[in-house]
Enzyme design. Structure first.
Site, PDB file in Angstrom:
ATOM      1  N   LYS A 112       0.840  -1.230  -0.056  1.00 19.58           N
ATOM      2  CA  LYS A 112       0.109   0.097   0.037  1.00 19.58           C
ATOM      3  C   LYS A 112       0.892   1.264   0.083  1.00 19.58           C
ATOM      4  O   LYS A 112       0.459   2.293  -0.279  1.00 19.58           O
ATOM      5  CB  LYS A 112      -0.813   0.114   1.076  1.00 19.58           C
ATOM      6  CG  LYS A 112      -1.885  -1.124   1.447  1.00 19.58           C
ATOM      7  CD  LYS A 112      -2.990  -1.109   0.492  1.00 19.58           C
ATOM      8  CE  LYS A 112      -4.271  -2.256   0.775  1.00 19.58           C
ATOM      9  NZ  LYS A 112      -3.770  -3.339   1.138  1.00 19.58           N
TER      10      LYS A 112
HETATM   11  C1  LIG Z   1      -4.535  -4.498   0.684  1.00 26.67           C
HETATM   12  C2  LIG Z   1      -3.655  -6.011   0.608  1.00 26.67           C
HETATM   13  C3  LIG Z   1      -3.985  -6.992  -0.210  1.00 26.67           C
HETATM   14  C4  LIG Z   1      -5.336  -6.964  -1.053  1.00 26.67           C
HETATM   15  O1  LIG Z   1      -4.877  -5.913  -2.147  1.00 26.67           O
HETATM   16  P1  LIG Z   1      -6.112  -5.310  -3.072  1.00 26.67           P
HETATM   17  O2  LIG Z   1      -5.804  -4.511  -3.921  1.00 26.67           O
HETATM   18  O3  LIG Z   1      -7.322  -4.759  -2.096  1.00 26.67           O
HETATM   19  O4  LIG Z   1      -6.763  -6.492  -3.785  1.00 26.67           O
HETATM   20  C5  LIG Z   1      -3.332  -8.088   0.100  1.00 26.67           C
HETATM   21  N1  LIG Z   1      -2.249  -8.067   0.815  1.00 26.67           N
HETATM   22  C6  LIG Z   1      -1.809  -7.210   1.710  1.00 26.67           C
HETATM   23  C7  LIG Z   1      -0.760  -7.458   2.605  1.00 26.67           C
HETATM   24  C8  LIG Z   1      -2.487  -5.924   1.607  1.00 26.67           C
HETATM   25  O5  LIG Z   1      -2.521  -5.154   2.590  1.00 26.67           O
END
Ligand SMILES: *Cc1c(COP(=O)(O)O)cnc(C)c1O
Length: 462
Positions: A112
Site C-alpha cells: 500500500k
Molecule cells: C490490501 C492488501 C491485499 C489486497 O490487495 P487489494 O488491492 O485490495 O486486492 C493483499 N495483501 C496485503 C498485505 C494487503 O495489505
C-alpha cells in the site's frame, strides 16, 4: 486525459479532479477514457532505469497537465525516498520459474505504501497550489490505514480519518495507525467488519451535504491514482525478466481487486502478460465469481490474512465495467442487485473476465503450509497474504512463462501467524523496532453513519 465513471452518470473529470474526489458522485469509480499504449520499444527502454524513472515514464500519460514534468519527477522522488531498498520493488527467486516481487520495503511494510506515499505527495502539491483543504476518510482492513496515516501525517492541508474494524487488525497494523502523534491523523475503531467500515465510507461519500461541508476526499483503493501507482511495478518486474521480448504471468493476493486491476491496466498498456491470477483466502467470492459468474457476499470469516478478509471487492466494479464493454448502466444495474444480495455476471462478460483472469483459493492450512514450505526450501519468510499468492501461483505455473508472485506485506506485520507456521519469529526492521513502546491514540466509534459524521465534523472545525 479525461476520466469517466463506471456508472456513466457522473461528470467527466481531469486527473487532478478524479484524484481529489476518489468516488464518483454516481457511486461509481473513475477510469481513464482511453488507456494509453506503450510500444514494445518504449517498454524495452525501461530496462536498467531506476524505479523512479520507470514510474515517471509509465504514469506520465495519465497525468495530463496536472503537473509539469519537473513537478511530477520531484513528487515521485519524494514518494519513494522513504523506502529502505534501493530497488524499491526487488525480485527474488523462489524456484526454477517462480519469482517473488517484494513490495514491503516501504515505511509501513506493505505494498500500500507504493500508492499511498505517491498520493500523499500528489495531494500536497495539488492542494498547496489551489489553497484548498480536504478531509480524507478511508476504511481499512489494516494496511491501507497505516499507509495513509504514514503518508499524510503532518501535511498541512489534509485531515485523515481511518475507520478500521476493532479487534480485527494485527497489533502492528493498529500501532502503525495509533502511534503517530500528529493531530491531523485519526484512527477510528469501528465495531464491525471491514465491509462495515467500507460501507460507512461509501455512505459518507453519498451524503452530499456532509461531503461538501467537510471537503471529503477518498484514498481507498477506489482512488484511480492509487491503481495507477501500482501499475509501475508490473512493468519494472516484467522488464527485468525479459519483457517485452518474453511473456510473464503474475499471481496477486487479492481482496479489493485494486492491485490485480493495476496488472490488468499494465496488460492493456501493452505489457505482455500471459495470465493474471487472482489469489483469495477462504473469503473467496472473487474466485467463485470468476468460476461460476455468481457474486453473492455471504459473510466474512476472519482469517490469518486479514487484509484479504473482504466480500465486497470495490475495484471489481472496474473489471466489470471493462467486461461489459464500458456500459455504465449495466454496471449500475449490477450494483443495485448487489444491494439486494448479489448478481450473476452475464455469459459474455464472464468470458471476457476469464480471458484476462485466472483464480484460485487458499485455505488457512494451505496458507500455513506455504509459509513453512517456502521457508524450508528458500529461506524466504512470507507473510500470510504473500503465502496465499505462492500457493495459488504454484497451481498455475506453466513451463516457459515465468511466474511473478506479489509479496504484499512484510512477515513482521503478522508475527503470530508467521511464527506459528514456520517456527521463525520475524523481527521488525530497525526503523520501527520501538513500535511496541510508543503510546497509542484511538477513538472508538459506533458503526453508525450519524455518529461518525458528527465526530468528523467536530474534529475538522478549525
Ligand atoms: C490490501 C492488501 C491485499 C489486497 O490487495 P487489494 O488491492 O485490495 O486486492 C493483499 N495483501 C496485503 C498485505 C494487503 O495489505
Amino acid at each position: 486525459m479525461r476520466y469517466v465513471s463506471t456508472r456513466g452518470q457522473a461528470p467527466v473529470l481531469s486527473f487532478e479532479e478524479a484524484m481529489l474526489t476518489g468516488l464518483a458522485r454516481d457511486g461509481g469509480l473513475y477510469l481513464p477514457e482511453a488507456i494509453p499504449h506503450m510500444a514494445p520499444a518504449e517498454i524495452a527502454a525501461l530496462a536498467g532505469l531506476s524505479y523512479e524513472e520507470a514510474a515517471f515514464r509509465v504514469m506520465r500519460p495519465y497525468i495530463g497537465d496536472a503537473f509539469t514534468d519537473a513537478e511530477f519527477e520531484a513528487i515521485i522522488a519524494r514518494a519513494y525516498a522513504g523506502f529502505t531498498h534501493a530497488a524499491r520493488a526487488p525480485l527474488v527467486q523462489l524456484g526454477p520459474n517462480h519469482h517473488l516481487l517484494e513490495l514491503f520495503h516501504g515505511p509501513t511494510l506493505a505494498f500500500k505504501d507504493f500508492a499511498m506515499q505517491l498520493i500523499g505527495q500528489l495531494f500536497e502539491a495539488a492542494l498547496k497550489r489551489n489553497g484548498k483543504r480536504v478531509c480524507i476518510v478511508g476504511a481499512t482492513s489494516g494496511d491501507t490505514g497505516s499507509a495513509a496515516i504514514e503518508a499524510f501525517r503532518g501535511l498541512e492541508a489534509v485531515d485523515v480519518f481511518i475507520l478500521y474494524p476493532q479487534g480485527r487488525v494485527s497489533e502492528v497494523q493498529r500501532r502503525q495507525m495509533s502511534t503517530p502523534a500528529e493531530d491531523n491523523v485519526h484512527a477510528l475503531a469501528v465495531e464491525g467488519h471491514f465491509d462495515d467500515c467500507q460501507a460507512r465510507v461509501k455512505d459518507m461519500f453519498n451524503d452530499f451535504e456532509f461531503r461538501d461541508a467537510v471537503g471529503l476526499a477518498g484514498v481507498n483503493s477506489i482512488n484511480w491514482a492509487r491503481v495507477l501507482a501500482q501499475v509501475v511495478y508490473y512493468f519494472t518486474s516484467a522488464v527485468s525478466l525479459g519483457a517485452p521480448h518474453r511473456e510473464v504471468s503474475f499471481t496477486v493476493p487479492t481482496g479489493n481487486f485494486g492491485d490485480i486491476f493495476a496488472g490488468y491496466i499494465a496488460k492493456r498498456m501493452g505489457l505482455p502478460i500471459a495470465r493474471l491470477v487472482v489469489a483469495t483466502n477462504q473469503n473467496d467470492i472473487l474466485h467463485r465469481c470468476l468460476s461460476n459468474a455468481e457474486y453473492r457476499p455471504d459473510g466474512v470469516i476472519p482469517s490469518i490474512s486479514p487484509s484479504m478478509d473482504i466480500q465486497v471487492s470495490s475495484n471489481f466494479e472496474r473489471a466489470l465495467f471493462e467486461a461489459y464493454g464500458r456500459d455504465g448502466s449495466a454496471v449500475a444495474q449490477l450494483m443495485e442487485e448487489l444491494k439486494a444480495g448479489g448478481f450473476t455476471v452475464s455469459q459474455g462478460a464472464l468470458q471476457t473476465l476469464q480471458e484476462n483472469f485466472d483464480s484460485g483459493r487458499c485455505d488457512e492450512n494451505q496458507t500455513r503450509a506455504a509459509i513453512r514450505r517456502t521457508w524450508d526450501t528458500t529461506g524466504e519468510l512470507l507473510c500470510p497474504h504473500s503465502a496465499i499468492g505462492v500457493h495459488v501461483a504454484e497451481e498455475h505455473m506453466v513451463p516457459v512463462v515465468p511466474m511473478i508472485t506479489l509479496a504484499t506485506a512484510h512477515p513482521a506485520k503478522f508475527p503470530a501467524a508467521v511464527e506459528e507456521a514456520s517456527g521463525q519469529h520475524p523481527p521488525l526492521p530497525s526503523h520501527m523496532a520501538d513500535l511496541y513502546e510508543r503510546s497509542e491514540r484511538i477513538t472508538e466509534v459506533e458503526n453508525d453513519l450519524g455518529a461518525i459524521e458528527t465526530l468528523i465534523k467536530e474534529r475538522t472545525a478549525h
